[in-house]
Each structure stands twice: as structure tokens, then as C-alpha cells.
Design a protein around this motif. Structure first.
Motif, PDB file in Angstrom:
ATOM      1  N   ALA A   4      -9.809  15.438  -1.349  1.00 47.45           N
ATOM      2  CA  ALA A   4     -10.529  16.151  -0.293  1.00 47.45           C
ATOM      3  C   ALA A   4     -12.038  16.027  -0.480  1.00 47.45           C
ATOM      4  CB  ALA A   4     -10.119  17.620  -0.286  1.00 47.45           C
ATOM      5  N   GLY A   5     -12.498  16.125  -1.726  1.00 46.78           N
ATOM      6  CA  GLY A   5     -13.926  16.051  -1.987  1.00 46.78           C
ATOM      7  C   GLY A   5     -14.508  14.679  -1.691  1.00 46.78           C
ATOM      8  N   LEU A   6     -13.793  13.628  -2.068  1.00 44.24           N
ATOM      9  CA  LEU A   6     -14.269  12.271  -1.790  1.00 44.24           C
ATOM     10  C   LEU A   6     -14.291  11.993  -0.286  1.00 44.24           C
ATOM     11  CD1 LEU A   6     -12.486  10.333  -4.661  1.00 44.24           C
ATOM     12  CD2 LEU A   6     -14.951  10.695  -4.412  1.00 44.24           C
ATOM     13  N   ALA A   7     -13.331  12.559   0.430  1.00 47.07           N
ATOM     14  CA  ALA A   7     -13.328  12.403   1.888  1.00 47.07           C
ATOM     15  C   ALA A   7     -14.501  13.146   2.510  1.00 47.07           C
ATOM     16  CB  ALA A   7     -12.008  12.902   2.463  1.00 47.07           C
ATOM     17  N   GLU A   8     -14.811  14.306   1.959  1.00 50.82           N
ATOM     18  CA  GLU A   8     -15.892  15.124   2.522  1.00 50.82           C
ATOM     19  C   GLU A   8     -17.243  14.419   2.412  1.00 50.82           C
ATOM     20  OE1 GLU A   8     -17.774  19.626   1.999  1.00 50.82           O
ATOM     21  OE2 GLU A   8     -15.871  19.086   1.045  1.00 50.82           O
ATOM     22  N   VAL A   9     -17.445  13.670   1.345  1.00 52.89           N
ATOM     23  CA  VAL A   9     -18.725  12.944   1.190  1.00 52.89           C
ATOM     24  C   VAL A   9     -18.639  11.529   1.771  1.00 52.89           C
ATOM     25  CG1 VAL A   9     -19.389  14.285  -0.815  1.00 52.89           C
ATOM     26  CG2 VAL A   9     -18.145  12.136  -1.156  1.00 52.89           C
ATOM     27  N   GLU A  10     -17.575  11.260   2.513  1.00 56.41           N
ATOM     28  CA  GLU A  10     -17.375   9.997   3.217  1.00 56.41           C
ATOM     29  C   GLU A  10     -17.373   8.802   2.265  1.00 56.41           C
ATOM     30  OE1 GLU A  10     -20.168   9.728   6.423  1.00 56.41           O
ATOM     31  OE2 GLU A  10     -19.422  11.539   7.410  1.00 56.41           O
ATOM     32  N   ALA A  11     -16.709   8.985   1.129  1.00 57.30           N
ATOM     33  CA  ALA A  11     -16.618   7.892   0.163  1.00 57.30           C
ATOM     34  C   ALA A  11     -15.546   6.870   0.546  1.00 57.30           C
ATOM     35  CB  ALA A  11     -16.332   8.447  -1.232  1.00 57.30           C
ATOM     36  N   PHE A  12     -14.442   7.336   1.135  1.00 59.12           N
ATOM     37  CA  PHE A  12     -13.366   6.425   1.508  1.00 59.12           C
ATOM     38  C   PHE A  12     -13.776   5.556   2.691  1.00 59.12           C
ATOM     39  CE2 PHE A  12     -10.882  10.068  -0.296  1.00 59.12           C
ATOM     40  CZ  PHE A  12     -10.448   9.402  -1.437  1.00 59.12           C
ATOM     41  N   GLN A  13     -13.267   4.321   2.701  1.00 61.91           N
ATOM     42  CA  GLN A  13     -13.634   3.354   3.719  1.00 61.91           C
ATOM     43  C   GLN A  13     -12.399   2.917   4.526  1.00 61.91           C
ATOM     44  OE1 GLN A  13     -17.021   2.605   3.833  1.00 61.91           O
ATOM     45  NE2 GLN A  13     -17.054   4.190   2.237  1.00 61.91           N
ATOM     46  N   PRO A  14     -12.560   2.588   5.803  1.00 57.24           N
ATOM     47  CA  PRO A  14     -11.428   2.095   6.598  1.00 57.24           C
ATOM     48  C   PRO A  14     -10.827   0.829   5.982  1.00 57.24           C
ATOM     49  CG  PRO A  14     -13.255   2.697   8.025  1.00 57.24           C
ATOM     50  CD  PRO A  14     -13.774   2.770   6.626  1.00 57.24           C
ATOM     51  N   GLY A  15      -9.514   0.788   5.885  1.00 57.37           N
ATOM     52  CA  GLY A  15      -8.814  -0.360   5.345  1.00 57.37           C
ATOM     53  C   GLY A  15      -8.736  -0.403   3.834  1.00 57.37           C
ATOM     54  N   GLN A  16      -9.375   0.531   3.176  1.00 53.76           N
ATOM     55  CA  GLN A  16      -9.384   0.584   1.713  1.00 53.76           C
ATOM     56  C   GLN A  16      -8.028   1.071   1.197  1.00 53.76           C
ATOM     57  OE1 GLN A  16     -11.776   3.859   0.062  1.00 53.76           O
ATOM     58  NE2 GLN A  16     -12.886   2.295  -1.090  1.00 53.76           N
ATOM     59  N   LEU A  17      -7.556   0.489   0.081  1.00 57.52           N
ATOM     60  CA  LEU A  17      -6.321   0.941  -0.552  1.00 57.52           C
ATOM     61  C   LEU A  17      -6.648   2.064  -1.526  1.00 57.52           C
ATOM     62  CD1 LEU A  17      -4.755  -2.538  -1.416  1.00 57.52           C
ATOM     63  CD2 LEU A  17      -4.214  -1.089   0.559  1.00 57.52           C
ATOM     64  N   VAL A  18      -5.922   3.178  -1.419  1.00 57.93           N
ATOM     65  CA  VAL A  18      -6.120   4.307  -2.335  1.00 57.93           C
ATOM     66  C   VAL A  18      -4.774   4.614  -2.984  1.00 57.93           C
ATOM     67  CG1 VAL A  18      -6.863   6.698  -2.591  1.00 57.93           C
ATOM     68  CG2 VAL A  18      -7.982   5.218  -0.913  1.00 57.93           C
ATOM     69  N   LEU A  19      -4.727   4.477  -4.294  1.00 61.50           N
ATOM     70  CA  LEU A  19      -3.474   4.592  -5.046  1.00 61.50           C
ATOM     71  C   LEU A  19      -3.593   5.712  -6.078  1.00 61.50           C
ATOM     72  CD1 LEU A  19      -1.499   1.653  -6.673  1.00 61.50           C
ATOM     73  CD2 LEU A  19      -2.214   3.591  -8.071  1.00 61.50           C
ATOM     74  N   HIS A  20      -2.520   6.474  -6.232  1.00 57.88           N
ATOM     75  CA  HIS A  20      -2.461   7.422  -7.346  1.00 57.88           C
ATOM     76  C   HIS A  20      -1.156   7.208  -8.112  1.00 57.88           C
ATOM     77  CE1 HIS A  20       0.716  10.258  -6.220  1.00 57.88           C
ATOM     78  NE2 HIS A  20       0.312  10.148  -4.969  1.00 57.88           N
ATOM     79  N   PRO A  21      -1.128   7.512  -9.425  1.00 60.59           N
ATOM     80  CA  PRO A  21       0.069   7.311 -10.238  1.00 60.59           C
ATOM     81  C   PRO A  21       0.803   8.590 -10.603  1.00 60.59           C
ATOM     82  CG  PRO A  21      -1.843   7.320 -11.657  1.00 60.59           C
ATOM     83  CD  PRO A  21      -2.339   7.629 -10.262  1.00 60.59           C
ATOM     84  N   ASP A  22       0.552   9.683  -9.889  1.00 63.67           N
ATOM     85  CA  ASP A  22       1.181  10.968 -10.216  1.00 63.67           C
ATOM     86  C   ASP A  22       2.635  10.975  -9.747  1.00 63.67           C
ATOM     87  OD1 ASP A  22       2.014  13.842  -9.859  1.00 63.67           O
ATOM     88  OD2 ASP A  22      -0.020  14.170 -10.600  1.00 63.67           O
ATOM     89  N   PRO A  23       3.603  11.325 -10.619  1.00 57.34           N
ATOM     90  CA  PRO A  23       5.005  11.280 -10.198  1.00 57.34           C
ATOM     91  C   PRO A  23       5.378  12.326  -9.160  1.00 57.34           C
ATOM     92  CG  PRO A  23       4.821  12.261 -12.380  1.00 57.34           C
ATOM     93  CD  PRO A  23       3.466  11.717 -12.041  1.00 57.34           C
ATOM     94  N   ALA A  24       4.670  13.440  -9.131  1.00 59.55           N
ATOM     95  CA  ALA A  24       5.095  14.553  -8.281  1.00 59.55           C
ATOM     96  C   ALA A  24       4.611  14.446  -6.843  1.00 59.55           C
ATOM     97  CB  ALA A  24       4.619  15.878  -8.883  1.00 59.55           C
ATOM     98  N   TYR A  25       3.567  13.678  -6.612  1.00 62.33           N
ATOM     99  CA  TYR A  25       3.041  13.540  -5.262  1.00 62.33           C
ATOM    100  C   TYR A  25       3.489  12.225  -4.644  1.00 62.33           C
ATOM    101  CZ  TYR A  25      -0.339  17.303  -6.255  1.00 62.33           C
ATOM    102  OH  TYR A  25      -0.927  18.500  -6.569  1.00 62.33           O
TER     103      TYR A  25
END
Length: 225
Positions: A79-100
Motif C-alpha cells: 500500500a505504501g509503495l502504491a501511495e508514493v506511485e512507485a509501481f509502474q504499468p506492466g511491471q511484475l511484482v512478486l512476493h514469496p509469502d506462503p499465506a498470501y
């Protein structure tokens, strides 16, 4: 994607992030940087020479972002990275957490990013020894149907065999992973404690072959023919 290499940013310098970064670098991707962590020497041993950057700057400079932070920090980080507009269109965002699954990355999706959940089913030590473990492991993979092949390909590049886990099944998947991990640690801890109490030196080493062979047999019996 498969024809070229990706610029990869690792957010999270604990036991998981640097190892995933090293595995992706070994597959030919370029590491842009990693965020600072509590044990910089360990991270540097796994990723020597990789720049340390602020999270938002690192995300903006990356085509593939790995968010490898503790479970309870991941929602606020996304949420914080989105709020500062860090994410970019078409960018791959990966997490390795088993629960999410990928729902936790919804803030990134709203900025046009592509969400991927890839959990290598190993116990990370945060050292290069983990790279060998990855070569004999599976990875629980969750992603929207259109980009599921990308998530599976990245799991393979980590060295894992991908297994698709539905979004709705991630809590049950996480429970299975936690049960196996906690049971193994508990039983080994109890047994080594008893041996130590009767004067056996190096009880962990004493039980190593026994525990490994017992678990191997249990796993073979649990697997289909």
C-alpha cells in the motif's frame, strides 16, 4: 519476457530476498539493487556488489520487483509503495509469502502492475546453501490466469518445480507449510534435548541420519506411486 532478461529489485534483505535475488541472477537477470536490512554482511555475502537502495527508488527502477518482507509487513508495504506511485504499468511484482495469494498486491495492480505469488517450499537460511535446496524443491504459484505462465517460468528459473495453488486455497496451503515446519522443529528440538540431558555430545549430529531417513520414508509413503 522469456526472450530477454529483467531488471530485478529486491525489497527485503532478510533470509529470503537475497537468496531469491541470487537465484534470479544465476538465471541471467540483472539485479538493480536491494533494500537495507538488519544483517548487511549476510546479504552482501549472498549478493556481493549489489547496490543498496531506498525501496521506492528501487521499485521505480525495476521491471521485476520481489517483495520479500515478513508476513505482517507485506500489506502495508504494498500500500505504501502504491501511495508514493512507485509501481509502474506492466511491471511484475512478486512476493514469496506462503499465506498470501495475489490479493495482497491489489494496490500495485491498481497502478498497472502484474501480481505474482511464488513461494519456494524450503526453509531459508539466508546463505548460498539455499541455492542448492531450491534446485530440489517445489514452489506454490498463484497468479491471474493470463500471467500464470510467467509465474511458473520464474519458479523454474529459481530452480523449483511450480505447483499451481488457487487464490482461495492459499490459507490452507500456508497451514500445511507451517504444520510441517513447526512439527519438524518441535520434534527434533525435543529429541536433541533428551539426548543432551543424558550426556550425548552433538545430539543434532547424532540424530541427523535418523531424522533424514525417517522423514524421507514418511514422504515416500505419503506420495502417490
Amino acid at each position: 519476457m522469456r526472450a530477454g532478461r529483467l531488471d530485478v529489485g529486491i525489497v527485503g534483505a532478510g533470509r529470503v530476498g537475497p537468496v531469491i535475488g541470487a537465484a534470479l541472477a544465476g538465471a541471467g537477470h540483472r539485479l538493480v539493487g536491494i533494500t537495507a536490512g538488519s544483517d548487511p554482511d549476510r546479504a552482501a555475502a549472498v549478493l556481493p556488489g549489489v547496490p543498496v537502495m531506498e525501496a521506492a527508488d528501487l521499485v521505480r527502477a525495476s521491471q521485476l520487483v520481489v517483495l520479500a518482507v515478513p508476513h505482517d509487513q507485506l500489506p502495508d508495504l504494498a500500500a505504501g509503495l502504491a501511495e508514493v506511485e512507485a509501481f509502474q504499468p506492466g511491471q511484475l511484482v512478486l512476493h514469496p509469502d506462503p499465506a498470501y495469494g495475489t490479493d495482497v498486491l491489489e494496490p500495485a495492480v491498481r497502478r498497472g502492475a502484474i501480481p505474482l505469488a511464488v513461494h519456494p517450499a524450503i526453509t531459508f537460511t539466508g546463505t548460498t546453501l539455499d541455492l542448492r535446496q531450491l534446485q530440489a524443491s517445489y514452489a506454490g504459484v498463484t497468479a491471474p490466469a493470463m500471467v500464470l505462465p510467467i509465474a511458473q517460468a520464474l519458479a523454474v528459473e529459481l530452480g523449483c518445480e511450480p505447483v499451481v495453488i488457487a487464490e482461495a486455497d492459499r490459507p490452507a496451503y500456508a497451514e500445511a507449510i507451517a504444520t510441517a515446519s513447526e512439527f519438524a522443529r518441535s520434534i527434533v528440538g525435543q529429541a536433541t534435548g533428551i539426548l543432551r540431558g543424558i550426556g550425548v555430545e552433538n545430539p543434532g549430529g547424532y540424530l541427523s541420519a535418523l531424522v533424514s531417513s525417517t522423514f524421507d520414508r514418511a514422504l515416500r509413503e505419503a506420495s502417490p506411486d
